[in-house]
Design an enzyme around this catalytic site. Structure first.
Site, PDB file in Angstrom:
ATOM      1  N   LYS A   1       0.851  -1.206   0.000  1.00 53.61           N
ATOM      2  CA  LYS A   1       0.000   0.000   0.000  1.00 53.61           C
ATOM      3  C   LYS A   1       0.881   1.248   0.000  1.00 53.61           C
ATOM      4  CE  LYS A   1      -2.650   1.094   3.728  1.00 53.61           C
ATOM      5  NZ  LYS A   1      -2.071   2.367   4.173  1.00 53.61           N
TER       6      LYS A   1
ATOM      7  N   GLU B   1      -9.348   7.049   3.482  1.00 51.90           N
ATOM      8  CA  GLU B   1      -9.313   7.359   4.919  1.00 51.90           C
ATOM      9  C   GLU B   1      -9.910   8.745   5.183  1.00 51.90           C
ATOM     10  OE1 GLU B   1      -5.562   6.594   6.838  1.00 51.90           O
ATOM     11  OE2 GLU B   1      -6.210   7.538   8.714  1.00 51.90           O
TER      12      GLU B   1
END
Ligand code: KIV
Length: 265
Positions: A113, A182
């Site tokens: 990631k 997020e």
């Protein structure tokens, strides 16, 4: 038990089955999470904060990530292991390729990631062409905390929202196989999840309209000391850690977590 792959997660998206993800940093929790129905174990660089005690994730080294990934990947049977590339370990495409290869070959990560928008397109393309599955990370980027000026909701307002949507599209076109969103408004997250038809979107503080959810393990066990609004202490209503984790997996799959109060407008 069949080991999950990126293709399995993409099939889950197509089937409308929600993906339960938690951060994980060691072998004992990895086994517990794996047995409790967690689909993705994210060896997050949040370990710099919850394990190492730093104020930010910026101190985490590639060696730390390899060390923890190798423990998590050992002994699990089903879950997919996703490893975070730490701060400045992917500043150029060639550096990213070298370091991602180490995270996979030495750490056992099945995908990596990276935090960042369209500037990462060339890197994502290179990694993807060389067999490294990449999960993009948009919205609140903890590695850019000094640029952002604080842990705040991102993508509020038309311009900021359009920027995140465009970044998501570009990274998908470059070959990203998954996306973590997020701390963004729930409507924006739901729109991006629908627009990225083939690739699973995992939300954290992004509402219930994503394909899956991730939380920091120590936040959802109520032991991190400062749990964010979008998290929930699952251990508070259970007597064992296993029961709390099973409840989290079940709640995500049933669409019960996150509830309205865990998201942002
Ligand atoms: O490092 C981490 O734990 C993460 C999650 C917050 C998504 O990247």
């Amino acid at each position: 038990m069949t080991k999950l792959s990126v293709a399995s997660l993409q099939a889950m998206k197509r089937a409308g089955e929600r993906i339960a993800c938690l951060t994980c940093y060691d072998a004992s929790f990895a086994r517990l999470l794996d047995e409790s129905g967690i689909d993705v174990l994210l060896v997050g660089d949040s370990l710099g904060m919850v394990l190492q005690g730093w104020e930010t994730t910026l101190k985490v080294k590639l060696a730390d990530m390899i060390y923890h990934c190798s423990h998590v990947s050992r002994g699990i049977e089903r879950a997919l292991v996703l490893g975070d590339m730490p701060f400045m370990s992917y500043a150029s495409p060639s550096q990213a390729l070298h370091n991602a290869a180490r995270l996979m070959s030495e750490g056992g990560a099945q995908a990596v990631k990276l935090e960042g928008g369209a500037w990462l397109a060339e890197t994502v393309r290179l990694l993807s062409e060389r067999g490294v599955p990449v999960c993009a990370h948009l919205g609140l980027l903890p590695q850019s905390i000094h640029k952002l000026g604080g842990y705040r909701v991102q993508g509020r307002g038309a311009e900021a929202a359009a920027q995140i949507q465009e970044d998501a599209r570009i990274l998908k076109e470059a070959g990203a196989v998954m996306l973590v969103l997020e701390c963004v408004p729930r409507t924006l997250a739901a729109e991006i999840t629908a627009a990225l038809e083939e690739i699973p979107v995992i939300g954290i503080g992004a509402g219930s309209g994503c394909d899956g959810q991730v939380l920091v393990l120590y936040d959802m066990l109520g032991i991190s000391g400062k749990s964010p609004k979008f998290s929930k202490d699952f251990l508070a209503s259970h007597t064992t850690i296993k029961a709390a984790i099973e409840d989290y997996a079940r709640s995500v799959k049933a669409g019960e977590f996150p509830a309205q109060e865990h998201g942002f407008d």
